[in-house]
Motif scaffolding. Structure first.
Motif, PDB file in Angstrom:
ATOM      1  N   PHE A 222       0.698  -1.291   0.071  1.00 24.71           N
ATOM      2  CA  PHE A 222      -0.155  -0.103  -0.234  1.00 24.71           C
ATOM      3  C   PHE A 222       0.904   1.338  -0.111  1.00 24.71           C
ATOM      4  O   PHE A 222       1.630   1.444   0.822  1.00 24.71           O
ATOM      5  CB  PHE A 222      -0.806   0.083   1.308  1.00 24.71           C
ATOM      6  CG  PHE A 222      -1.787   1.280   1.313  1.00 24.71           C
ATOM      7  CD1 PHE A 222      -2.808   1.395   0.684  1.00 24.71           C
ATOM      8  CD2 PHE A 222      -1.644   2.367   1.980  1.00 24.71           C
ATOM      9  CE1 PHE A 222      -3.912   2.190   0.329  1.00 24.71           C
ATOM     10  CE2 PHE A 222      -2.310   3.630   2.246  1.00 24.71           C
ATOM     11  CZ  PHE A 222      -3.536   3.538   1.291  1.00 24.71           C
ATOM     12  N   THR A 223       0.675   2.182  -0.981  1.00 24.42           N
ATOM     13  CA  THR A 223       1.400   3.212  -1.232  1.00 24.42           C
ATOM     14  C   THR A 223       0.813   4.679  -1.208  1.00 24.42           C
ATOM     15  O   THR A 223      -0.436   4.506  -1.953  1.00 24.42           O
ATOM     16  CB  THR A 223       2.439   3.138  -2.711  1.00 24.42           C
ATOM     17  OG1 THR A 223       3.083   1.679  -2.599  1.00 24.42           O
ATOM     18  CG2 THR A 223       3.206   4.181  -2.916  1.00 24.42           C
ATOM     19  N   ILE A 224       1.384   5.468  -0.702  1.00 25.44           N
ATOM     20  CA  ILE A 224       0.831   6.840  -1.029  1.00 25.44           C
ATOM     21  C   ILE A 224       1.906   7.793  -1.469  1.00 25.44           C
ATOM     22  O   ILE A 224       3.150   7.596  -1.330  1.00 25.44           O
ATOM     23  CB  ILE A 224       0.144   7.737   0.306  1.00 25.44           C
ATOM     24  CG1 ILE A 224       1.547   7.742   1.295  1.00 25.44           C
ATOM     25  CG2 ILE A 224      -0.838   6.680   0.821  1.00 25.44           C
ATOM     26  CD1 ILE A 224       0.762   8.764   2.602  1.00 25.44           C
ATOM     27  N   SER A 225       1.463   8.733  -2.621  1.00 28.00           N
ATOM     28  CA  SER A 225       2.694   9.636  -3.066  1.00 28.00           C
ATOM     29  C   SER A 225       2.246  10.928  -3.038  1.00 28.00           C
ATOM     30  O   SER A 225       1.241  11.339  -3.192  1.00 28.00           O
ATOM     31  CB  SER A 225       2.553   9.200  -4.534  1.00 28.00           C
ATOM     32  OG  SER A 225       3.590   9.840  -5.314  1.00 28.00           O
ATOM     33  N   TYR A 226       3.396  11.996  -3.282  1.00 29.50           N
ATOM     34  CA  TYR A 226       3.156  13.193  -3.517  1.00 29.50           C
ATOM     35  C   TYR A 226       2.521  13.320  -4.809  1.00 29.50           C
ATOM     36  O   TYR A 226       2.921  12.476  -5.619  1.00 29.50           O
ATOM     37  CB  TYR A 226       4.297  13.917  -3.238  1.00 29.50           C
ATOM     38  CG  TYR A 226       4.248  15.281  -3.615  1.00 29.50           C
ATOM     39  CD1 TYR A 226       3.777  16.088  -2.355  1.00 29.50           C
ATOM     40  CD2 TYR A 226       4.626  15.726  -4.663  1.00 29.50           C
ATOM     41  CE1 TYR A 226       3.603  17.597  -2.707  1.00 29.50           C
ATOM     42  CE2 TYR A 226       4.234  17.384  -4.790  1.00 29.50           C
ATOM     43  CZ  TYR A 226       3.859  18.171  -3.807  1.00 29.50           C
ATOM     44  OH  TYR A 226       3.609  19.524  -3.866  1.00 29.50           O
ATOM     45  N   ASN A 227       1.844  14.089  -4.884  1.00 29.12           N
ATOM     46  CA  ASN A 227       0.931  14.385  -6.226  1.00 29.12           C
ATOM     47  C   ASN A 227       1.864  15.171  -7.262  1.00 29.12           C
ATOM     48  O   ASN A 227       1.611  16.367  -7.548  1.00 29.12           O
ATOM     49  CB  ASN A 227      -0.344  15.071  -6.155  1.00 29.12           C
ATOM     50  CG  ASN A 227      -1.295  15.025  -7.216  1.00 29.12           C
ATOM     51  OD1 ASN A 227      -1.171  14.139  -8.034  1.00 29.12           O
ATOM     52  ND2 ASN A 227      -2.220  15.912  -7.076  1.00 29.12           N
ATOM     53  N   ILE A 228       2.636  14.353  -7.932  1.00 31.07           N
ATOM     54  CA  ILE A 228       3.505  14.988  -8.901  1.00 31.07           C
ATOM     55  C   ILE A 228       2.615  15.252 -10.274  1.00 31.07           C
ATOM     56  O   ILE A 228       1.544  14.653 -10.583  1.00 31.07           O
ATOM     57  CB  ILE A 228       4.557  14.263  -9.473  1.00 31.07           C
ATOM     58  CG1 ILE A 228       4.310  12.807  -9.940  1.00 31.07           C
ATOM     59  CG2 ILE A 228       5.577  14.023  -8.225  1.00 31.07           C
ATOM     60  CD1 ILE A 228       5.284  12.134 -10.569  1.00 31.07           C
ATOM     61  N   PRO A 229       2.900  16.311 -11.031  1.00 32.10           N
ATOM     62  CA  PRO A 229       2.129  16.587 -12.111  1.00 32.10           C
ATOM     63  C   PRO A 229       2.019  15.362 -13.149  1.00 32.10           C
ATOM     64  O   PRO A 229       3.117  14.731 -13.427  1.00 32.10           O
ATOM     65  CB  PRO A 229       3.200  17.501 -12.795  1.00 32.10           C
ATOM     66  CG  PRO A 229       3.591  18.186 -11.900  1.00 32.10           C
ATOM     67  CD  PRO A 229       4.097  17.259 -10.747  1.00 32.10           C
ATOM     68  N   GLY A 230       0.842  14.935 -13.583  1.00 30.45           N
ATOM     69  CA  GLY A 230       0.840  13.825 -14.484  1.00 30.45           C
ATOM     70  C   GLY A 230       0.486  12.508 -13.713  1.00 30.45           C
ATOM     71  O   GLY A 230       0.526  11.506 -14.540  1.00 30.45           O
ATOM     72  N   PHE A 231       0.778  12.461 -12.453  1.00 31.61           N
ATOM     73  CA  PHE A 231       0.773  11.192 -11.742  1.00 31.61           C
ATOM     74  C   PHE A 231      -0.478  10.371 -12.043  1.00 31.61           C
ATOM     75  O   PHE A 231      -0.421   8.998 -12.260  1.00 31.61           O
ATOM     76  CB  PHE A 231       0.688  11.568 -10.353  1.00 31.61           C
ATOM     77  CG  PHE A 231       0.807  10.179  -9.368  1.00 31.61           C
ATOM     78  CD1 PHE A 231       2.108   9.760  -9.193  1.00 31.61           C
ATOM     79  CD2 PHE A 231      -0.148   9.565  -8.827  1.00 31.61           C
ATOM     80  CE1 PHE A 231       2.316   8.684  -8.345  1.00 31.61           C
ATOM     81  CE2 PHE A 231       0.085   8.357  -8.019  1.00 31.61           C
ATOM     82  CZ  PHE A 231       1.266   7.908  -7.843  1.00 31.61           C
ATOM     83  N   ARG A 232      -1.464  10.765 -12.044  1.00 33.41           N
ATOM     84  CA  ARG A 232      -2.976   9.905 -12.479  1.00 33.41           C
ATOM     85  C   ARG A 232      -2.953   9.214 -13.470  1.00 33.41           C
ATOM     86  O   ARG A 232      -3.584   8.584 -13.996  1.00 33.41           O
ATOM     87  CB  ARG A 232      -4.124  11.011 -12.091  1.00 33.41           C
ATOM     88  CG  ARG A 232      -5.183  10.033 -11.740  1.00 33.41           C
ATOM     89  CD  ARG A 232      -5.043   9.148 -10.566  1.00 33.41           C
ATOM     90  NE  ARG A 232      -5.161   9.462  -9.308  1.00 33.41           N
ATOM     91  CZ  ARG A 232      -4.602   9.051  -8.298  1.00 33.41           C
ATOM     92  NH1 ARG A 232      -3.870   7.774  -8.506  1.00 33.41           N
ATOM     93  NH2 ARG A 232      -4.668   9.568  -7.182  1.00 33.41           N
ATOM     94  N   ASP A 233      -1.996   9.944 -14.627  1.00 35.66           N
ATOM     95  CA  ASP A 233      -1.846   9.220 -15.940  1.00 35.66           C
ATOM     96  C   ASP A 233      -1.110   8.029 -15.952  1.00 35.66           C
ATOM     97  O   ASP A 233      -1.296   7.185 -16.634  1.00 35.66           O
ATOM     98  CB  ASP A 233      -1.277  10.341 -16.987  1.00 35.66           C
ATOM     99  CG  ASP A 233      -2.031  11.567 -17.362  1.00 35.66           C
ATOM    100  OD1 ASP A 233      -3.238  11.429 -17.191  1.00 35.66           O
ATOM    101  OD2 ASP A 233      -1.263  12.230 -17.718  1.00 35.66           O
ATOM    102  N   LEU A 234      -0.457   7.689 -14.664  1.00 38.02           N
ATOM    103  CA  LEU A 234       0.114   6.685 -14.684  1.00 38.02           C
ATOM    104  C   LEU A 234      -0.230   5.433 -13.663  1.00 38.02           C
ATOM    105  O   LEU A 234       0.236   4.288 -14.022  1.00 38.02           O
ATOM    106  CB  LEU A 234       1.671   7.035 -14.108  1.00 38.02           C
ATOM    107  CG  LEU A 234       2.402   8.159 -15.059  1.00 38.02           C
ATOM    108  CD1 LEU A 234       3.820   8.469 -14.555  1.00 38.02           C
ATOM    109  CD2 LEU A 234       2.914   7.397 -16.441  1.00 38.02           C
ATOM    110  N   PHE A 235      -0.869   6.096 -12.418  1.00 37.23           N
ATOM    111  CA  PHE A 235      -1.273   5.138 -11.674  1.00 37.23           C
ATOM    112  C   PHE A 235      -2.889   5.559 -11.072  1.00 37.23           C
ATOM    113  O   PHE A 235      -3.139   6.764 -10.832  1.00 37.23           O
ATOM    114  CB  PHE A 235      -0.536   5.343 -10.231  1.00 37.23           C
ATOM    115  CG  PHE A 235       1.050   4.859 -10.480  1.00 37.23           C
ATOM    116  CD1 PHE A 235       1.354   3.548 -10.635  1.00 37.23           C
ATOM    117  CD2 PHE A 235       2.099   5.949 -10.883  1.00 37.23           C
ATOM    118  CE1 PHE A 235       2.579   3.211 -10.664  1.00 37.23           C
ATOM    119  CE2 PHE A 235       3.306   5.513 -11.065  1.00 37.23           C
ATOM    120  CZ  PHE A 235       3.800   4.334 -10.901  1.00 37.23           C
TER     121      PHE A 235
END
Length: 304
Positions: A222-235
């Motif tokens: 289970f991972t949380i991530s800083y919201n880098i630009p374009g992140f949701r396009d990848l994950f």
């Protein structure tokens, strides 16, 4: 295909060069691995070496001279996974003489390399290797991060995140000092034995750029991530945060709601292992070098 790989081969199974080599082997290709940093007179040897191979793949390659690359006749690929504030001139001098440049950053930075080099260039992600994880391990860590001590490299986000996490008694930070560095299967075990893995980079404002950490973590648990630009396009499934406060809120919620966390964990792991595995990423790379196009990853920028 007979592939020669020049990289930083140290024996760590999580290194990008090692995982890519594994992917090409899984596709049925023969791979020869050379650590160019530990090979004397590599530039003198390379021209003769390449006559025995069908493809040359270079990871980083700061020691490989541009004039040597220019004279090599087989198809050449160079991949570069680091992020810096500016275009790296030493990278640019080398990618002018390869047939494909792979970079872990999209958008403006990828376009800069392409425009200045005129070399076909693609965003890509270093793949995960699913068989490196033991999914049956019991939890022993609540919150996990692995990475080097704080430095002036990059932006303020990583520093703020790690300082905030360090105030929690249930935070485990591997790599904070030399004695706590872990690699290989020890690294894998600590990840899979952690309830929450927190991903944050030195640089967090470049389109789609993350270190290999996001792949390692999301293939493990289970991972949380800083919201880098374009992140949701990848994950699709990884929860993101924009501030230290929203990160702490996510951590508190998912530590206290294990049912929701475990359900989301399964989705996160499945997406990363099925989408960004070595065979798929290496097939994408071969598509670009052979066919000059690929439909495998529409979320990956490709400039040609």
């Amino acid at each position: 295909m007979n592939i020669l790989m020049l990289g930083i081969f140290t024996g760590n199974v999580f290194d990008g060069d090692e995982v890519l080599a594994y992917g090409f082997e899984q596709l049925g290709h023969t791979v020869t691995k050379i650590n160019y940093r530990k090979t004397a007179f590599i530039n003198l040897k390379l021209l003769q070496l390449c006559k025995r191979y069908d493809l040359l793949l270079i990871g980083k390659g700061e020691s490989i001279e541009p004039f040597v690359l220019k004279r090599i006749k087989i198809p050449k690929i160079l991949w570069y996974g680091d992020q810096r504030d500016t275009v790296q001139k030493w990278v640019l001098r080398r990618i002018k003489y390869v047939d494909l440049f792979l970079h872990t950053t999209a958008g403006k930075r990828l376009n800069e390399y392409y425009t200045l080099s005129k070399t076909p260039s693609s965003f890509f992600m270093v793949p995960c290797q699913p068989n490196l994880y033991n999914d049956s391990l019991e939890y022993k860590n609540d919150i996990f991060f692995s990475g080097s001590p704080l430095s002036s490299l990059g932006d303020f986000v990583r520093k703020d995140v790690l300082l905030s996490l360090s105030n929690r008694d249930n935070f485990k930070w591997f790599g904070k000092d030399p004695n706590s560095v872990i690699q290989g299967m020890a690294y894998s075990s600590e990840m899979t034995a952690s309830k929450i893995l927190v991903s944050v980079n030195h640089f967090n404002n470049y389109l789609k750029y993350s270190s290999d950490r996001i792949i390692h973590y999301s293939a493990a648990g289970f991972t949380i991530s800083y919201n880098i630009p374009g992140f949701r396009d990848l994950f699709t499934h990884i929860p993101t945060f924009d501030t230290v406060e929203s990160m702490q809120d996510l951590i508190d919620f998912y530590l206290n709601n294990s049912k929701e966390r475990e359900a989301l964990k399964a989705l996160i792991i499945h997406e990363t292992r099925s989408k960004y595995n070595p065979k798929s990423i290496c097939r994408y790379i071969l598509d670009l070098i052979i066919k000059k196009r690929s439909t495998m990853y529409p979320q990956f920028d490709y400039l040609s």
